[in-house]
Design an enzyme around this catalytic site. Structure first.
Site, short mmCIF file in Angstrom:
data_model
loop_
_atom_site.label_atom_id
_atom_site.label_comp_id
_atom_site.label_asym_id
_atom_site.label_seq_id
_atom_site.Cartn_x
_atom_site.Cartn_y
_atom_site.Cartn_z
N GLU A 129 17.32 13.82 32.04
CA GLU A 129 17.69 15.00 32.86
C GLU A 129 18.97 15.67 32.16
OE1 GLU A 129 18.53 13.11 36.70
OE2 GLU A 129 16.37 13.34 37.19
N HIS A 245 23.52 22.32 43.68
CA HIS A 245 22.21 21.95 42.74
C HIS A 245 21.65 23.44 42.65
CE1 HIS A 245 18.88 20.49 40.99
NE2 HIS A 245 19.21 19.25 41.18
N ARG A 291 24.97 20.84 35.40
CA ARG A 291 24.78 21.56 36.62
C ARG A 291 25.37 22.78 37.41
NH1 ARG A 291 22.79 16.39 40.80
NH2 ARG A 291 20.72 16.32 39.24
N HIS A 350 25.07 20.00 47.38
CA HIS A 350 24.01 19.01 46.96
C HIS A 350 24.97 17.52 46.96
CE1 HIS A 350 20.67 16.86 45.34
NE2 HIS A 350 21.35 16.39 44.25
N ARG A 385 29.28 15.96 38.77
CA ARG A 385 28.63 14.57 38.62
C ARG A 385 27.47 14.66 37.59
NH1 ARG A 385 23.65 12.26 41.59
NH2 ARG A 385 23.39 14.38 42.18
#
Ligand SMILES: Cc1cc2nc3c(=O)[nH]c(=O)nc-3n(C[C@H](O)[C@H](O)[C@H](O)COP(=O)(O)OP(=O)(O)OC[C@H]3O[C@@H](n4cnc5c(N)ncnc54)[C@H](O)[C@@H]3O)c2cc1C
Length: 537
Positions: A129, A245, A291, A350, A385
């Protein structure tokens, strides 16, 4: 959903001292805390509004759980990626402790009955990811990780004789004694209000996405636990740090006027699916950047009048339904076939990096009160995060909090039954405390405190949200979020101020209930709040 006005005056149906600990919330953090406590011999009562696991962010999680399990990986590398992603605010000690615990967390979830995707030899398949330097994402049923770990934790909790689950119970306030120690909760259930007293109370109430107009969270995730903690005297750190997100499905959930948007996991981009504009040209140079970077890129393209898509037909094609069955089902429900149609995406609120300040044992700064999972700020996530670190944190922190409670609040209550209870919210009716944010408040907060923010918009939103915040928990949290965002006069990670585009000194913001009262005492309209702006502590 607002309670009927008579609810606050209904007769209390139960007042009891429960043995051991009370856990508020039955997502992964609450269930893992209950299991960790029960396995240490501490009786636990779990309180949740619907059936355990239902209506939680945990069951919606897709991508997986980060753990350095690959031959080329090490917890140190995982910690390094976590710190890098976090924009200068990650606590390195916390990152090292939690990433070191990650392989054990995966094993613990397997002991509780979770099954993860593996090859024929039984070796776990590890996905990639954004901002992870290695393949380290453990997943289940392709993109159904949250559903699988929640299913397993619910089953394990139900099977454990030391855990009692009381479903249909909504906690409306924390109760403190004369020494400001939390001694229990006040709650509402189908039969009416109740008071439950316990030696330890653990908040595991999840995030704040439901405060925003567009979110991937269940709409009941609007920060109820933050309000409970604030009203009991706890501080909230970095309340303004909300991760957007970049790739929520730009179509609402089927048949629902809810505004919750299905997530298209980062793991899809990890499989090589590019983000493109309507003409097929790349929307971003690096779709696997952090992100915050990708969310701003998508937001900028949308603001410029483009549409942004994940080009699944060109890359995964028919493999899509095998690798991502949950996402495929969500797309189909919205009338799209991701094997043939590009998936339209937009940013959505998110994950909350901020939360109740906790130490390494999960203790808040109010005695008798612990916090675990998304409601807590451990220092792991900083300003942004790293993907798949939150399910990990929920289970790791549950173990730390349970060990502390087991050591200090044993099954037989360590404190005498409280006398002289001071109900910290005595002036606030249960009706107001159970409110869900209105659609207009959600729109207001998203406009002012969305992907891009600026001082005048935040100030205007704060002035409106301040009205009635004493008596409305969702407004209280939304208002304090704007105050914290005003205080952070810089851009860092997920917090981007167009009027302060540079990063300032790396520091946390803190708010507590006093910030509500300070503004109330200004007396000269809301302009006085400007005096509070810039005082990041
Ligand atoms: C769509 C989506 C996908 C995600 N994917 C991933 C992923 O792949 N990997 C990852 O690491 N993270 C992921 N996340 C984030 C992760 O799922 C959450 O951070 C995590 O599950 C939070 O767990 P929690 O137990 O703290 O909160 P939740 O799971 O939200 O549970 C909160 C519980 O508290 C209860 N509650 C709230 N208020 C009250 C109250 N007043 N009284 C009683 N009960 C209350 C709720 O009903 C619920 O039972 C994702 C999140 C979403 C929304």
């Amino acid at each position: 959903m607002r309670q009927p006005a008579h609810a606050a005056t209904r007769r209390e149906v139960c007042r009891e001292f429960v043995p051991g600990a009370l856990v508020v919330g039955a997502g992964l953090a609450g269930l893992a805390t209950a299991l960790e406590l029960a396995e240490r011999g501490i009786p636990v009562t779990v309180l949740c509004p619907s059936t355990p696991g239902a209506g939680t962010s945990s069951e919606l999680a897709q991508g997986g759980i980060a753990a350095a399990l690959g031959a080329d990986d090490h917890p140190r590398l995982h910690a390094r990626d976590t710190v890098r992603a976090g924009g200068g605010l990650v606590d390195g000690c916390v990152a090292r402790r939690i990433t070191a615990a990650a392989p054990g967390v995966v094993a613990q979830l397997q002991r509780w009955g979770a099954t993860f995707d593996s090859d024929d030899a039984g070796t776990l398949r590890l996905g990639l990811e954004g901002a992870h330097g290695r393949h380290r994402i453990v997943h289940a049923a392709g993109d159904g990780t949250g559903a699988e770990v929640t299913r397993a934790a619910v089953a394990a909790a139900r099977a454990h004789p030391g855990i009692q689950v009381r479903a249909g119970v909504h906690v409306t306030r924390l109760l403190t004694d004369a020494s400001h120690t939390v001694v229990g909760v006040q709650a509402t259930g189908a039969l009416g209000p109740m008071t439950l007293l316990a030696a330890a109370v653990v908040l595991a109430t999840g995030g704040v996405g439901g405060l925003f107009a567009h979110t991937t969270n269940p709409l009941d995730s609007w920060g109820a636990g933050l309000a409970l903690g604030l009203r009991a005297g706890a501080r909230v750190r970095d309340l303004e740090l909300v991760q957007f997100h970049p790739t929520a499905l730009a179509a609402p959930s089927p048949g629902a006027a809810t505004g919750r948007l299905p997530l298209i996991s980062e793991a899809v981009r990890g499989e090589g699916v590019p983000l493109v504009l309507e003409d097929g040209s790349p929307a971003l140079a690096d779709p696997l950047a952090g992100r915050d970077v990708v969310a701003r890129g998508v937001w900028a393209a949308l603001r410029a009048g483009h549409r942004v898509y994940l080009d699944t037909p060109a890359t995964l094609g028919t493999d899509m339904s095998r690798r991502f069955p949950t996402i495929t089902a969500a797309c189909r429900a919205a009338g799209l076939d991701p094997a043939a149609d590009r998936i339209p995406v937009r940013p959505a609120a998110h994950y909350h990096m901020g939360g109740l300040v906790v130490d390494a044992r999960g203790r808040t700064d109010v005695a008798g009160l612990w916090a675990v999972g998304e409601v807590a700020s451990t220092g792991l996530h900083g300003a942004n995060r790293l993907a798949s670190n939150s399910l990990l944190e929920a289970v790791a922190a549950a173990g730390h909090a349970a060990a502390d409670i087991a050591a200090h609040a044993p099954g037989a209550p360590s404190r005498p039954a409280p006398t002289g209870l001071a109900d910290v919210s005595a002036d606030v009716s249960a009706t107001a405390l159970r409110s869900r944010p209105s659609a207009s408040d959600r729109g207001l907060l998203e406009e002012a405190a969305g992907v891009l923010r600026d001082g005048p918009s935040l100030l205007a939103a704060a002035a409106r949200l301040r009205e009635g915040a004493e008596h409305d928990d969702a407004r209280l949290v939304a208002y304090l979020l704007t105050v914290a965002a005003l205080r952070r006069t810089e851009s860092r990670g997920a917090h981007q101020r167009t009027d302060h585009p540079e990063a300032g000194p790396a520091q946390h913001t803190y708010v507590d209930l006093g910030d509500l009262h300070d503004a109330a005492e200004l007396g000269t309209g809301f302009a006085g709040l400007v005096g509070l702006v810039g005082s990041a502590s």
